[in-house]
Scaffold this motif. Structure first.
Motif, PDB file in Angstrom:
ATOM      1  N   SER A 180      40.629  -3.889   7.528  1.00  0.00           N
ATOM      2  CA  SER A 180      39.404  -3.107   8.325  1.00  0.00           C
ATOM      3  C   SER A 180      38.292  -1.869   8.435  1.00  0.00           C
ATOM      4  CB  SER A 180      39.020  -4.594   9.994  1.00  0.00           C
ATOM      5  OG  SER A 180      37.282  -4.452  10.088  1.00  0.00           O
ATOM      6  N   VAL A 181      37.181  -1.797   7.858  1.00  0.00           N
ATOM      7  CA  VAL A 181      37.013  -0.455   7.695  1.00  0.00           C
ATOM      8  C   VAL A 181      35.819  -0.770   8.711  1.00  0.00           C
ATOM      9  CG1 VAL A 181      35.952   1.658   6.439  1.00  0.00           C
ATOM     10  CG2 VAL A 181      37.229   0.250   5.382  1.00  0.00           C
ATOM     11  N   ALA A 182      35.916   0.119   9.848  1.00  0.00           N
ATOM     12  CA  ALA A 182      34.708   0.373  10.657  1.00  0.00           C
ATOM     13  C   ALA A 182      33.832   0.892  10.568  1.00  0.00           C
ATOM     14  CB  ALA A 182      35.210   0.272  12.264  1.00  0.00           C
ATOM     15  N   VAL A 183      33.820   2.262  10.564  1.00  0.00           N
ATOM     16  CA  VAL A 183      33.580   3.868   9.864  1.00  0.00           C
ATOM     17  C   VAL A 183      33.539   4.023   8.547  1.00  0.00           C
ATOM     18  CG1 VAL A 183      32.658   6.282  10.341  1.00  0.00           C
ATOM     19  CG2 VAL A 183      33.316   3.521  12.274  1.00  0.00           C
ATOM     20  N   ASP A 184      32.392   4.163   7.485  1.00  0.00           N
ATOM     21  CA  ASP A 184      32.856   4.316   6.244  1.00  0.00           C
ATOM     22  C   ASP A 184      31.904   5.679   5.444  1.00  0.00           C
ATOM     23  OD1 ASP A 184      33.644   3.531   3.195  1.00  0.00           O
ATOM     24  OD2 ASP A 184      32.370   2.181   2.877  1.00  0.00           O
ATOM     25  N   GLY A 185      32.307   6.818   5.231  1.00  0.00           N
ATOM     26  CA  GLY A 185      31.912   7.670   4.764  1.00  0.00           C
ATOM     27  C   GLY A 185      30.533   8.476   5.471  1.00  0.00           C
ATOM     28  N   LEU A 186      30.565   8.432   6.677  1.00  0.00           N
ATOM     29  CA  LEU A 186      29.611   8.184   7.481  1.00  0.00           C
ATOM     30  C   LEU A 186      29.462  10.101   7.628  1.00  0.00           C
ATOM     31  CD1 LEU A 186      27.339   7.873  10.209  1.00  0.00           C
ATOM     32  CD2 LEU A 186      28.860   8.540  11.977  1.00  0.00           C
ATOM     33  N   ASP A 187      28.137  10.431   7.212  1.00  0.00           N
ATOM     34  CA  ASP A 187      27.430  11.687   7.182  1.00  0.00           C
ATOM     35  C   ASP A 187      26.101  11.667   8.384  1.00  0.00           C
ATOM     36  OD1 ASP A 187      28.707  12.940   5.411  1.00  0.00           O
ATOM     37  OD2 ASP A 187      27.924  11.920   4.059  1.00  0.00           O
ATOM     38  N   LEU A 188      27.016  12.849   9.680  1.00  0.00           N
ATOM     39  CA  LEU A 188      25.378  12.480  10.570  1.00  0.00           C
ATOM     40  C   LEU A 188      25.129  14.078  11.718  1.00  0.00           C
ATOM     41  CD1 LEU A 188      23.742  10.157  12.472  1.00  0.00           C
ATOM     42  CD2 LEU A 188      26.170  10.554  13.874  1.00  0.00           C
ATOM     43  N   THR A 189      24.733  14.343  11.708  1.00  0.00           N
ATOM     44  CA  THR A 189      24.360  15.788  13.187  1.00  0.00           C
ATOM     45  C   THR A 189      23.511  14.938  14.006  1.00  0.00           C
ATOM     46  OG1 THR A 189      24.296  16.855   9.977  1.00  0.00           O
ATOM     47  CG2 THR A 189      23.034  17.857  12.334  1.00  0.00           C
ATOM     48  N   VAL A 190      23.702  15.191  14.766  1.00  0.00           N
ATOM     49  CA  VAL A 190      23.004  15.484  16.470  1.00  0.00           C
ATOM     50  C   VAL A 190      22.826  16.512  16.378  1.00  0.00           C
ATOM     51  CG1 VAL A 190      23.278  14.824  18.674  1.00  0.00           C
ATOM     52  CG2 VAL A 190      24.126  13.618  16.601  1.00  0.00           C
ATOM     53  N   ARG A 191      21.629  17.422  16.368  1.00  0.00           N
ATOM     54  CA  ARG A 191      21.090  18.646  17.004  1.00  0.00           C
ATOM     55  C   ARG A 191      21.735  19.252  18.552  1.00  0.00           C
ATOM     56  NH1 ARG A 191      15.581  17.387  14.327  1.00  0.00           N
ATOM     57  NH2 ARG A 191      15.893  17.325  12.542  1.00  0.00           N
ATOM     58  N   ALA A 192      21.886  20.109  18.764  1.00  0.00           N
ATOM     59  CA  ALA A 192      21.899  20.872  20.215  1.00  0.00           C
ATOM     60  C   ALA A 192      20.462  20.620  20.890  1.00  0.00           C
ATOM     61  CB  ALA A 192      22.357  21.980  20.065  1.00  0.00           C
ATOM     62  N   GLY A 193      20.801  19.644  22.387  1.00  0.00           N
ATOM     63  CA  GLY A 193      19.777  19.745  22.845  1.00  0.00           C
ATOM     64  C   GLY A 193      19.030  18.293  22.736  1.00  0.00           C
ATOM     65  N   GLU A 194      19.039  17.875  21.644  1.00  0.00           N
ATOM     66  CA  GLU A 194      18.394  16.902  21.735  1.00  0.00           C
ATOM     67  C   GLU A 194      19.058  15.361  22.168  1.00  0.00           C
ATOM     68  OE1 GLU A 194      18.011  15.064  17.803  1.00  0.00           O
ATOM     69  OE2 GLU A 194      19.195  15.548  17.045  1.00  0.00           O
ATOM     70  N   VAL A 195      17.930  14.299  22.250  1.00  0.00           N
ATOM     71  CA  VAL A 195      18.799  13.377  23.054  1.00  0.00           C
ATOM     72  C   VAL A 195      18.331  12.265  21.368  1.00  0.00           C
ATOM     73  CG1 VAL A 195      18.232  11.417  24.064  1.00  0.00           C
ATOM     74  CG2 VAL A 195      17.393  13.425  24.957  1.00  0.00           C
ATOM     75  N   PHE A 196      19.610  11.340  21.657  1.00  0.00           N
ATOM     76  CA  PHE A 196      20.016  11.481  20.214  1.00  0.00           C
ATOM     77  C   PHE A 196      20.970   9.614  20.309  1.00  0.00           C
ATOM     78  CE2 PHE A 196      21.890   9.946  15.833  1.00  0.00           C
ATOM     79  CZ  PHE A 196      20.798  10.881  15.076  1.00  0.00           C
ATOM     80  N   GLY A 197      19.697   8.554  19.907  1.00  0.00           N
ATOM     81  CA  GLY A 197      20.098   7.108  19.285  1.00  0.00           C
ATOM     82  C   GLY A 197      20.846   7.144  18.398  1.00  0.00           C
ATOM     83  N   LEU A 198      21.723   6.823  18.664  1.00  0.00           N
ATOM     84  CA  LEU A 198      22.422   5.376  17.163  1.00  0.00           C
ATOM     85  C   LEU A 198      22.721   3.449  17.639  1.00  0.00           C
ATOM     86  CD1 LEU A 198      24.362   5.738  15.040  1.00  0.00           C
ATOM     87  CD2 LEU A 198      26.577   6.208  16.520  1.00  0.00           C
ATOM     88  N   LEU A 199      21.923   3.654  17.074  1.00  0.00           N
ATOM     89  CA  LEU A 199      21.544   2.183  16.859  1.00  0.00           C
ATOM     90  C   LEU A 199      22.529   1.191  15.743  1.00  0.00           C
ATOM     91  CD1 LEU A 199      17.384   2.280  17.263  1.00  0.00           C
ATOM     92  CD2 LEU A 199      18.980   2.407  19.388  1.00  0.00           C
ATOM     93  N   GLY A 200      22.128  -0.439  15.765  1.00  0.00           N
ATOM     94  CA  GLY A 200      22.880  -1.247  14.920  1.00  0.00           C
ATOM     95  C   GLY A 200      23.493  -2.467  15.306  1.00  0.00           C
ATOM     96  N   PRO A 201      23.195  -3.351  15.259  1.00  0.00           N
ATOM     97  CA  PRO A 201      24.381  -4.676  15.317  1.00  0.00           C
ATOM     98  C   PRO A 201      25.779  -4.677  15.371  1.00  0.00           C
ATOM     99  CG  PRO A 201      23.821  -4.688  12.725  1.00  0.00           C
ATOM    100  CD  PRO A 201      23.391  -3.572  13.383  1.00  0.00           C
ATOM    101  N   ASN A 202      26.019  -4.977  17.293  1.00  0.00           N
ATOM    102  CA  ASN A 202      27.570  -5.527  17.165  1.00  0.00           C
ATOM    103  C   ASN A 202      28.196  -5.227  15.484  1.00  0.00           C
ATOM    104  OD1 ASN A 202      26.760  -5.468  19.841  1.00  0.00           O
ATOM    105  ND2 ASN A 202      27.240  -7.867  19.418  1.00  0.00           N
ATOM    106  N   GLY A 203      29.276  -4.552  14.925  1.00  0.00           N
ATOM    107  CA  GLY A 203      29.911  -4.687  14.590  1.00  0.00           C
ATOM    108  C   GLY A 203      30.032  -3.102  12.997  1.00  0.00           C
ATOM    109  N   ALA A 204      28.895  -2.587  14.076  1.00  0.00           N
ATOM    110  CA  ALA A 204      28.715  -1.786  12.330  1.00  0.00           C
ATOM    111  C   ALA A 204      28.406  -0.413  12.860  1.00  0.00           C
ATOM    112  CB  ALA A 204      26.636  -1.279  13.347  1.00  0.00           C
TER     113      ALA A 204
END
Length: 296
Positions: free
Chosen positions: A42-66
């Motif tokens: 069961s693949v939970a995370v599949d090739g995730l590309d993500l950058t969170v900038r220093a100092g920001e408030v960043f929201g990671l959203l999605g349904p259960n199981g995302a």
């Protein structure tokens, strides 16, 4: 004392070199490149590309199981990943696990406070776990409790706290090590609207005073819209939409081609589709309900 004053006076600032509101002046707080994690087949995370900038408030959203919580556990070094897939302020989470952990504060979905200890004892325990120097612990514990408005209740048992107070206690536990990156996984789950607002007021006050980066997952779209500078909508292990809340709602309105005024919840539904109603497994539901019942 207001939350902002408590944060400014009470939480040591270990983030020299960064000015709040000016991301990009230093290394990205979080950088994931092709991040992948599977539980068996069961693949939970599949090739995730993500950058969170220093100092920001960043929201990671999605349904259960995302895959949100799994991704966060990879970033916090709680799950092992190959080298090069995830970095925190330039440090590889695989090769530099202990150095990465020293930069983090983490409030998980599951309760981390011990009901049999006082608020002060809970935060003191985390100060030891995060290796806060002995000579600084007492002051740092007091400062963290003050920053979240729990000084007067510090010597009461945590089991006497309301749900909102418990979440603020867990925030103090995460703040006692003066983290550069605060990661919050459903920080207001099970709380009433007033308690949710109070928790967020303290989060934002500390962030404004110290410039720390905040990465948060939430199912409350109003929270993401109000407090997050950028959000990423995750579905089936990958990012499906990324931008400011305004950018995402404007994009949806343009694609609809009408005069409607979509909300971030509409964007969520558009991205998640049927996953909004059917995502997740039995264990996800049980964990969420257990947490909500204990803080409610």
């Amino acid at each position: 004392m207001t939350p902002t004053e408590a944060a400014r006076d009470g939480v040591p600032d270990g983030r020299a070199g960064h000015a709040p509101g000016h991301p990009g002046r230093e290394e990205a707080a979080v950088a994931c490149t092709g991040l992948r994690y599977a539980f068996g087949e069961s693949v939970a995370v599949d090739g995730l590309d993500l950058t969170v900038r220093a100092g920001e408030v960043f929201g990671l959203l999605g349904p259960n199981g995302a895959g949100k919580t799994t991704a966060i556990r990879c970033v916090t070094t709680l799950l092992p990943v190959p080298k090069g897939m995830a970095r925190v302020f330039g440090l590889d989470v695989s090769a530099d696990r202990m150095r990465v952990r020293r930069l983090l504060g983490y409030v998980p979905q599951q309760l981390s406070a011990d009901s049999g200890l006082t608020g002060r004892e809970n935060v003191s325990l985390f100060a030891r776990v995060f290796d806060v120097p002995r000579r600084e612990r007492r002051a740092r514990v007091a400062q963290a409790l003050e920053a979240v408005g729990l000084t007067d209740a510090a010597d009461r048992l945590a089991k006497t706290y309301s749900g909102g107070m418990v979440r603020r206690l867990e925030l103090a536990q995460a703040l006692v090590s003066a983290p550069r990156l605060l990661i919050l996984d459903e920080p207001t789950i099970g709380l009433d609207p007033i308690a949710r607002t109070v928790v967020w007021e303290h989060i934002m006050a500390v962030r404004a005073a110290t410039g720390m980066t905040v990465l948060v997952t939430t199912h409350y779209m109003d929270e993401a819209d109000q407090y997050c500078e950028r959000v990423a909508l995750m579905h089936q292990g990958g990012i499906r939409a990324l931008g400011t809340p305004r950018e995402l709602t404007d994009d949806l309105r343009a694609r609809r081609g009408d005069d409607s005024t979509p909300t971030l919840e509409d964007v969520f539904r558009d991205v998640a589709g049927s996953g909004l109603d059917e995502g997740g497994e039995f264990s996800d539901v049980r964990r969420t309900r257990n947490t909500a019942s204990r803080v409610g």
